[in-house]
Write a protein that holds these residues in place. Sequence first.
Motif, PDB file in Angstrom:
ATOM      1  N   UNK A   1       5.116   0.023   0.063  1.00  0.00           N
ATOM      2  CA  UNK A   1       3.969  -0.712  -0.472  1.00  0.00           C
ATOM      3  C   UNK A   1       3.391  -1.642   0.592  1.00  0.00           C
ATOM      4  N   UNK A   2       4.256  -2.333   1.341  1.00  0.00           N
ATOM      5  CA  UNK A   2       3.760  -3.222   2.396  1.00  0.00           C
ATOM      6  C   UNK A   2       3.002  -2.434   3.460  1.00  0.00           C
ATOM      7  N   UNK A   3       3.540  -1.250   3.831  1.00  0.00           N
ATOM      8  CA  UNK A   3       2.852  -0.422   4.818  1.00  0.00           C
ATOM      9  C   UNK A   3       1.496   0.021   4.291  1.00  0.00           C
ATOM     10  N   UNK A   4       1.441   0.405   3.005  1.00  0.00           N
ATOM     11  CA  UNK A   4       0.177   0.835   2.419  1.00  0.00           C
ATOM     12  C   UNK A   4      -0.812  -0.323   2.352  1.00  0.00           C
ATOM     13  N   UNK A   5      -0.311  -1.517   2.085  1.00  0.00           N
ATOM     14  CA  UNK A   5      -1.208  -2.677   2.045  1.00  0.00           C
ATOM     15  C   UNK A   5      -1.753  -2.993   3.434  1.00  0.00           C
ATOM     16  N   UNK A   6      -0.907  -2.819   4.463  1.00  0.00           N
ATOM     17  CA  UNK A   6      -1.370  -3.060   5.834  1.00  0.00           C
ATOM     18  C   UNK A   6      -2.430  -2.039   6.234  1.00  0.00           C
TER      19      UNK A   6
ATOM     20  N   UNK B   1      -4.386  -0.472   4.277  1.00  0.00           N
ATOM     21  CA  UNK B   1      -5.592  -0.787   3.518  1.00  0.00           C
ATOM     22  C   UNK B   1      -6.360  -1.932   4.160  1.00  0.00           C
ATOM     23  N   UNK B   2      -5.639  -2.926   4.632  1.00  0.00           N
ATOM     24  CA  UNK B   2      -6.312  -4.061   5.284  1.00  0.00           C
ATOM     25  C   UNK B   2      -7.069  -3.592   6.533  1.00  0.00           C
ATOM     26  N   UNK B   3      -6.441  -2.712   7.336  1.00  0.00           N
ATOM     27  CA  UNK B   3      -7.124  -2.175   8.525  1.00  0.00           C
ATOM     28  C   UNK B   3      -8.355  -1.370   8.129  1.00  0.00           C
ATOM     29  N   UNK B   4      -8.204  -0.568   7.076  1.00  0.00           N
ATOM     30  CA  UNK B   4      -9.337   0.259   6.645  1.00  0.00           C
ATOM     31  C   UNK B   4     -10.472  -0.614   6.109  1.00  0.00           C
ATOM     32  N   UNK B   5     -10.139  -1.691   5.408  1.00  0.00           N
ATOM     33  CA  UNK B   5     -11.182  -2.573   4.906  1.00  0.00           C
ATOM     34  C   UNK B   5     -11.925  -3.242   6.049  1.00  0.00           C
TER      35      UNK B   5
ATOM     36  N   UNK C   1     -11.003   4.587   1.190  1.00  0.00           N
ATOM     37  CA  UNK C   1     -10.605   5.170  -0.090  1.00  0.00           C
ATOM     38  C   UNK C   1      -9.206   5.764  -0.016  1.00  0.00           C
ATOM     39  N   UNK C   2      -8.888   6.415   1.124  1.00  0.00           N
ATOM     40  CA  UNK C   2      -7.537   6.971   1.268  1.00  0.00           C
ATOM     41  C   UNK C   2      -6.492   5.855   1.305  1.00  0.00           C
ATOM     42  N   UNK C   3      -6.817   4.763   1.956  1.00  0.00           N
ATOM     43  CA  UNK C   3      -5.878   3.638   2.044  1.00  0.00           C
ATOM     44  C   UNK C   3      -5.651   3.017   0.659  1.00  0.00           C
ATOM     45  N   UNK C   4      -6.708   2.912  -0.137  1.00  0.00           N
ATOM     46  CA  UNK C   4      -6.557   2.378  -1.486  1.00  0.00           C
ATOM     47  C   UNK C   4      -5.695   3.294  -2.343  1.00  0.00           C
ATOM     48  N   UNK C   5      -5.872   4.603  -2.183  1.00  0.00           N
ATOM     49  CA  UNK C   5      -5.066   5.555  -2.945  1.00  0.00           C
ATOM     50  C   UNK C   5      -3.592   5.464  -2.545  1.00  0.00           C
ATOM     51  N   UNK C   6      -3.336   5.302  -1.237  1.00  0.00           N
ATOM     52  CA  UNK C   6      -1.947   5.176  -0.799  1.00  0.00           C
ATOM     53  C   UNK C   6      -1.322   3.896  -1.331  1.00  0.00           C
ATOM     54  N   UNK C   7      -2.129   2.821  -1.357  1.00  0.00           N
ATOM     55  CA  UNK C   7      -1.618   1.575  -1.931  1.00  0.00           C
ATOM     56  C   UNK C   7      -1.279   1.744  -3.413  1.00  0.00           C
ATOM     57  N   UNK C   8      -2.173   2.413  -4.159  1.00  0.00           N
ATOM     58  CA  UNK C   8      -1.913   2.637  -5.593  1.00  0.00           C
ATOM     59  C   UNK C   8      -0.676   3.497  -5.808  1.00  0.00           C
ATOM     60  N   UNK C   9      -0.495   4.526  -4.995  1.00  0.00           N
ATOM     61  CA  UNK C   9       0.665   5.400  -5.123  1.00  0.00           C
ATOM     62  C   UNK C   9       1.952   4.622  -4.840  1.00  0.00           C
ATOM     63  N   UNK C  10       1.898   3.760  -3.844  1.00  0.00           N
ATOM     64  CA  UNK C  10       3.076   2.950  -3.513  1.00  0.00           C
ATOM     65  C   UNK C  10       3.410   1.976  -4.646  1.00  0.00           C
ATOM     66  N   UNK C  11       2.391   1.428  -5.296  1.00  0.00           N
ATOM     67  CA  UNK C  11       2.635   0.517  -6.420  1.00  0.00           C
ATOM     68  C   UNK C  11       3.275   1.254  -7.600  1.00  0.00           C
ATOM     69  N   UNK C  12       2.786   2.476  -7.874  1.00  0.00           N
ATOM     70  CA  UNK C  12       3.371   3.268  -8.971  1.00  0.00           C
ATOM     71  C   UNK C  12       4.820   3.614  -8.665  1.00  0.00           C
ATOM     72  N   UNK C  13       5.096   3.996  -7.424  1.00  0.00           N
ATOM     73  CA  UNK C  13       6.476   4.332  -7.048  1.00  0.00           C
ATOM     74  C   UNK C  13       7.391   3.129  -7.209  1.00  0.00           C
ATOM     75  N   UNK C  14       6.874   1.935  -6.887  1.00  0.00           N
ATOM     76  CA  UNK C  14       7.685   0.733  -7.063  1.00  0.00           C
ATOM     77  C   UNK C  14       7.887   0.416  -8.546  1.00  0.00           C
ATOM     78  N   UNK C  15       6.853   0.609  -9.363  1.00  0.00           N
ATOM     79  CA  UNK C  15       6.994   0.377 -10.807  1.00  0.00           C
ATOM     80  C   UNK C  15       7.995   1.341 -11.425  1.00  0.00           C
ATOM     81  N   UNK C  16       8.060   2.565 -10.908  1.00  0.00           N
ATOM     82  CA  UNK C  16       8.980   3.556 -11.456  1.00  0.00           C
ATOM     83  C   UNK C  16      10.439   3.221 -11.176  1.00  0.00           C
ATOM     84  N   UNK C  17      10.683   2.244 -10.319  1.00  0.00           N
ATOM     85  CA  UNK C  17      12.056   1.827 -10.066  1.00  0.00           C
ATOM     86  C   UNK C  17      12.574   0.895 -11.164  1.00  0.00           C
TER      87      UNK C  17
END
Length: 375
Positions: free
Chosen positions: A112-117, A119-123, A151-167
Amino acid sequence: MRAVKAVLGLVAILAAGAGGLYLTERLLAASEPAAETAGADSAPLRVETITPETVTFADAVTAVGTARARQAVDLLPESSGRIARIAFQPGDRVEAGAVLVELDSRAEQADLKAAQATLAEAEAAFGRQESLNRSGSASDAAFQTARAALLRAEAERDRAEVALEDRSLRAPFAGIIGLTDLVEGQVIDTATPIATLDDLSVIEVDFSVPETLLPRLARGQRVELTSAAWPGRVFGGGISRIDSRVDAGTRSLALRAEIPNDDRALAGGMFLQVRLVLDEQRRLAIPENAQTVEGDRVLVMLAEGNTARQAEIVTGQQQDGLVEVVSGLSPSSRIIVTNLHRLSEGSTIEPVARERRVEAAPVPATAPAPAEGGG
């Protein structure tokens, strides 16, 4: 010789006279008790009378049913991993959304942290391209590329959040958590059962009735249920669902009733006796021992003044020692309930109203008795 015969004849005459006198005295003595008995029989016979009670008689059908929780689920994890924390105790009541089990989530947090980073670069890149595009210093192709990367960075961030919630496994609804064999540190996968969750605030009971009752069924009809686990207790509820099809094999119709279960007295899977009340009517009723059956006739003795009169009645259901009277009596009828074997039509009686018996209130038990055989 003639003198002897004369003497014998005189003796015979005297003996006959003495015997006749003796028998006459015996007959007179026997006639006096008979006269006294006849006088006693002519005296009025004391009898007790009652008036008919007004009782609610129900037209009902019985069946057997199986209890189930209104909501019930077997809890399974969304992902595989090692259990980091078990946040419940078997038998606990949990609220909707409460965390039940947490898996080791260090890798998912890093993703999730990697996906957030990213996303920040893409923004940032998209912001620069957007500014250049407005000033005309950048091409539309470069702007669209930056926008797609965002958009790809946002999707990766969302996927990482779902994976963390599934834990984390959360309760889908409020209810009672069941037993579990899991321990912290155990590795599980998505097929490993965690526990059961049941919403026991309302119990549903499924049962079937003959198809001939279909025209008389409706939602909301009263249902009374009993269980061997709770002797003497009646649980009340109502019909909530009526199946749309008749079972072709049994020619029966499936019904479902709902019963409030605030005290959690009932549990899923219990066997219950079901009594479905189809109709209720207030009718006159008399004790069973006040009636006499002669062939297809049902008779009672009534007190009319000081005279016993026989009346024919039409009876219906029996309930708690009482017989429903469909016709033949009025609420003011005085029904004789004692000395019926000594009465006949027209007998002279002395009617006395029977006093109403008041039953003593039961003494509350200090603790419930255990059910036989462990329930």
